[in-house]
Motif scaffolding. Structure first.
Motif, PDB file in Angstrom:
ATOM      1  N   GLU A 197      -1.299  -3.434 -11.967  1.00 38.08           N
ATOM      2  CA  GLU A 197      -1.293  -2.496 -11.076  1.00 38.08           C
ATOM      3  C   GLU A 197      -2.444  -2.728  -9.969  1.00 38.08           C
ATOM      4  OE1 GLU A 197       0.589   1.382 -13.210  1.00 38.08           O
ATOM      5  OE2 GLU A 197      -1.438   1.098 -13.302  1.00 38.08           O
ATOM      6  N   ALA A 198      -3.551  -3.222 -10.231  1.00 39.80           N
ATOM      7  CA  ALA A 198      -4.729  -3.479  -9.466  1.00 39.80           C
ATOM      8  C   ALA A 198      -4.455  -4.587  -8.456  1.00 39.80           C
ATOM      9  CB  ALA A 198      -5.973  -3.621 -10.205  1.00 39.80           C
ATOM     10  N   ILE A 199      -3.804  -5.752  -9.381  1.00 40.04           N
ATOM     11  CA  ILE A 199      -3.398  -6.981  -8.670  1.00 40.04           C
ATOM     12  C   ILE A 199      -2.372  -6.861  -7.422  1.00 40.04           C
ATOM     13  CG2 ILE A 199      -2.130  -9.184  -9.019  1.00 40.04           C
ATOM     14  CD1 ILE A 199      -3.728  -9.528 -11.746  1.00 40.04           C
ATOM     15  N   TYR A 200      -1.342  -5.895  -7.976  1.00 38.65           N
ATOM     16  CA  TYR A 200      -0.226  -5.378  -7.141  1.00 38.65           C
ATOM     17  C   TYR A 200      -0.837  -4.672  -5.856  1.00 38.65           C
ATOM     18  CZ  TYR A 200       4.294  -3.735  -5.626  1.00 38.65           C
ATOM     19  OH  TYR A 200       5.546  -3.511  -4.844  1.00 38.65           O
ATOM     20  N   LEU A 201      -1.659  -3.894  -6.079  1.00 40.26           N
ATOM     21  CA  LEU A 201      -2.528  -3.248  -4.897  1.00 40.26           C
ATOM     22  C   LEU A 201      -3.323  -4.015  -3.841  1.00 40.26           C
ATOM     23  CD1 LEU A 201      -3.427  -0.391  -3.737  1.00 40.26           C
ATOM     24  CD2 LEU A 201      -5.487  -0.500  -5.171  1.00 40.26           C
ATOM     25  N   VAL A 202      -3.980  -5.082  -4.682  1.00 41.34           N
ATOM     26  CA  VAL A 202      -4.876  -5.969  -3.928  1.00 41.34           C
ATOM     27  C   VAL A 202      -3.761  -6.923  -2.770  1.00 41.34           C
ATOM     28  CG1 VAL A 202      -5.506  -7.913  -5.349  1.00 41.34           C
ATOM     29  CG2 VAL A 202      -7.046  -6.718  -3.948  1.00 41.34           C
ATOM     30  N   LEU A 203      -2.777  -7.265  -3.860  1.00 44.49           N
ATOM     31  CA  LEU A 203      -2.038  -8.356  -2.877  1.00 44.49           C
ATOM     32  C   LEU A 203      -0.914  -7.744  -1.964  1.00 44.49           C
ATOM     33  CD1 LEU A 203      -1.140 -10.667  -5.990  1.00 44.49           C
ATOM     34  CD2 LEU A 203      -2.756 -11.136  -3.890  1.00 44.49           C
ATOM     35  N   LYS A 204      -0.254  -6.543  -2.382  1.00 36.45           N
ATOM     36  CA  LYS A 204       0.552  -6.032  -1.498  1.00 36.45           C
ATOM     37  C   LYS A 204       0.040  -4.956  -0.503  1.00 36.45           C
ATOM     38  CE  LYS A 204       4.887  -5.764  -1.826  1.00 36.45           C
ATOM     39  NZ  LYS A 204       6.276  -5.393  -1.909  1.00 36.45           N
ATOM     40  N   GLY A 205      -0.672  -4.427  -0.920  1.00 34.80           N
ATOM     41  CA  GLY A 205      -1.577  -3.227  -0.006  1.00 34.80           C
ATOM     42  C   GLY A 205      -1.070  -1.872  -0.422  1.00 34.80           C
ATOM     43  N   GLU A 206      -0.126  -1.645  -1.352  1.00 29.44           N
ATOM     44  CA  GLU A 206       0.248  -0.379  -1.811  1.00 29.44           C
ATOM     45  C   GLU A 206       0.373  -0.438  -3.478  1.00 29.44           C
ATOM     46  OE1 GLU A 206       0.539   2.350  -0.169  1.00 29.44           O
ATOM     47  OE2 GLU A 206       0.212   1.460   1.692  1.00 29.44           O
ATOM     48  N   LEU A 207       0.107   0.802  -3.957  1.00 29.94           N
ATOM     49  CA  LEU A 207       0.193   0.868  -5.347  1.00 29.94           C
ATOM     50  C   LEU A 207       1.759   0.816  -6.028  1.00 29.94           C
ATOM     51  CD1 LEU A 207      -1.926   4.053  -5.834  1.00 29.94           C
ATOM     52  CD2 LEU A 207      -2.532   1.847  -6.778  1.00 29.94           C
ATOM     53  N   PRO A 208       1.936   0.137  -7.132  1.00 32.27           N
ATOM     54  CA  PRO A 208       3.403  -0.105  -7.502  1.00 32.27           C
ATOM     55  C   PRO A 208       4.040   1.204  -8.106  1.00 32.27           C
ATOM     56  CG  PRO A 208       1.913  -1.165  -9.092  1.00 32.27           C
ATOM     57  CD  PRO A 208       0.921  -0.346  -7.883  1.00 32.27           C
ATOM     58  N   THR A 209       5.490   1.026  -7.750  1.00 30.13           N
ATOM     59  CA  THR A 209       5.889   2.122  -8.653  1.00 30.13           C
ATOM     60  C   THR A 209       6.059   1.827 -10.323  1.00 30.13           C
ATOM     61  OG1 THR A 209       7.940   1.256  -8.565  1.00 30.13           O
ATOM     62  CG2 THR A 209       7.526   2.960  -6.952  1.00 30.13           C
ATOM     63  N   GLU A 210       6.390   2.743 -11.104  1.00 27.51           N
ATOM     64  CA  GLU A 210       6.407   2.002 -12.686  1.00 27.51           C
ATOM     65  C   GLU A 210       7.243   0.869 -12.678  1.00 27.51           C
ATOM     66  OE1 GLU A 210       4.311   3.057 -14.849  1.00 27.51           O
ATOM     67  OE2 GLU A 210       5.570   2.514 -16.785  1.00 27.51           O
ATOM     68  N   ARG A 211       8.503   0.756 -11.975  1.00 24.83           N
ATOM     69  CA  ARG A 211       9.363  -0.270 -12.212  1.00 24.83           C
ATOM     70  C   ARG A 211       8.830  -1.400 -11.583  1.00 24.83           C
ATOM     71  NH1 ARG A 211      13.974  -0.300  -9.670  1.00 24.83           N
ATOM     72  NH2 ARG A 211      12.967   0.515  -7.663  1.00 24.83           N
ATOM     73  N   GLU A 212       8.160  -1.426 -10.636  1.00 27.83           N
ATOM     74  CA  GLU A 212       7.664  -2.624  -9.747  1.00 27.83           C
ATOM     75  C   GLU A 212       6.275  -2.949 -10.767  1.00 27.83           C
ATOM     76  OE1 GLU A 212       8.086  -1.312  -5.217  1.00 27.83           O
ATOM     77  OE2 GLU A 212       6.476  -0.629  -6.157  1.00 27.83           O
ATOM     78  N   ARG A 213       5.429  -2.009 -11.441  1.00 26.77           N
ATOM     79  CA  ARG A 213       4.682  -2.501 -12.388  1.00 26.77           C
ATOM     80  C   ARG A 213       4.970  -3.425 -13.502  1.00 26.77           C
ATOM     81  NH1 ARG A 213       3.697  -1.858 -17.546  1.00 26.77           N
ATOM     82  NH2 ARG A 213       3.780   0.437 -17.370  1.00 26.77           N
ATOM     83  N   LYS A 214       6.447  -2.803 -13.971  1.00 26.65           N
ATOM     84  CA  LYS A 214       6.771  -3.382 -15.175  1.00 26.65           C
ATOM     85  C   LYS A 214       7.451  -4.934 -14.930  1.00 26.65           C
ATOM     86  CE  LYS A 214       8.347   0.247 -18.157  1.00 26.65           C
ATOM     87  NZ  LYS A 214       9.165   1.225 -18.614  1.00 26.65           N
TER      88      LYS A 214
END
Ligand code: COA
Length: 258
Positions: A35-52
């Protein structure tokens, strides 16, 4: 006045660090690493589906045994007596168009051609004699099991969209045009799903690096702790074909110069 350095990734407010606007102290213990990688790369927190989905992508890339050029480079550099960061750096430098680069190339292909028909895309590559990134594999001739798993998960999570459709259509079109199957490989599948998640193709190599670094760290540590420095694992007699000149006399003129 416009400042010389600009960033939108993180900042300090009132003596605390904020990543993409969120207090880092609050992220610790609440976010998974993915989730932290997704946040730092995309700028927003992932949803549960995006995190999976992101988890599946990162796990797919994490390791692929000892033979890839990056691992050989990393372990060779450690064997030369260097610390882990130098070995990992050497491994990263071995990434290129033929090793990891296919992910970014396939993301670009899909994102730039999403409005085009698969037969037009395939014809243009084949007529120029170019290889289509994300297709074909040295061992997998019918199916790349890693790619199949990625597609399976993307269907379960609702990410099997227009990029996944296009990559599958290109696979069918290659078979029609070449009369031979070239499977969607792991890079093609990850490229399609990363595009579904909205990652820009220019981040493709970055995604690959993030995914593979843990494997490289493990290899450098293993080399460092398990093998002797300058460990000799190449049997020159058996494994190397010498193509140079046979032993010969140095011309007399050069001997006189000594
Ligand atoms: C992965 C790869 C290097 C394997 O190559 P390989 O072992 O030589 O492939 P094969 O022996 O199965 O196939 C060779 C034939 O298929 C063609 N071919 C293989 N991959 C192709 C591709 N992606 N696009 C177009 N043609 C391709 C070759 O040109 C060759 O054609 P020919 O028989 O008419 O001469 C190759 O498929 C490739 O370059 N793919 C694109 C890059 C990529 O996705 N890399 C990531 C791999 S996980």
């Amino acid at each position: 006045m416009e400042k010389k350095w600009r960033t939108a990734i993180s900042w300090h407010f009132h003596g605390e660090s904020y990543v993409r606007g969120y207090n880092l102290r609050e992220l610790i213990g609440n976010l998974t690493f993915t989730e932290a990688i997704y946040l730092v790369l995309k700028g927003e927190l992932p949803t549960e589906r995006e995190r999976k989905m992101m988890d599946a992508i990162l796990v797919t890339m994490i390791e692929h045994s000892i033979a890839p050029p990056s691992v050989i480079a990393a372990r060779a550099v450690i064997s030369g007596g260097n610390p882990i960061h130098v070995g990992v750096g050497a491994g990263v430098l071995a990434f290129g168009r033929a090793h990891g680069g296919a992910l970014e190339d396939a993301m670009r292909l899909l994102q730039e051609n999403i409005e085009k028909r698969a037969d037009v895309i395939v014809s243009s590559y084949l007529s120029e004699g170019k290889r289509i990134p994300g297709f074909g594999h040295r061992y997998y001739k019918e199916k790349d099991p890693r790619a199949e798993r990625i597609f399976e998960i993307s269907k379960e999570l609702g990410f099997f969209g227009k990029y996944c459709e296009l990559v599958k259509e290109i696979e069918r079109e290659i078979e029609r045009k070449k009369g031979k199957r070239l499977v969607v490989n792991v890079d093609g599948a990850v490229a399609a799903v990363a595009s579904e998640l909205g990652f820009d193709w220019r981040l493709g190599e970055g995604l690959w690096i993030v995914g593979r670094i843990p494997g490289l760290v493990a290899h450098t540590y293993e080399e460092y702790t398990m093998e002797k420095p300058f460990s000799k694992r190449l049997n020159e007699e058996e494994e190397v074909e010498y193509l140079g000149k046979k032993p010969r006399e140095l011309p007399g003129y050069f001997k006189r110069r000594r």
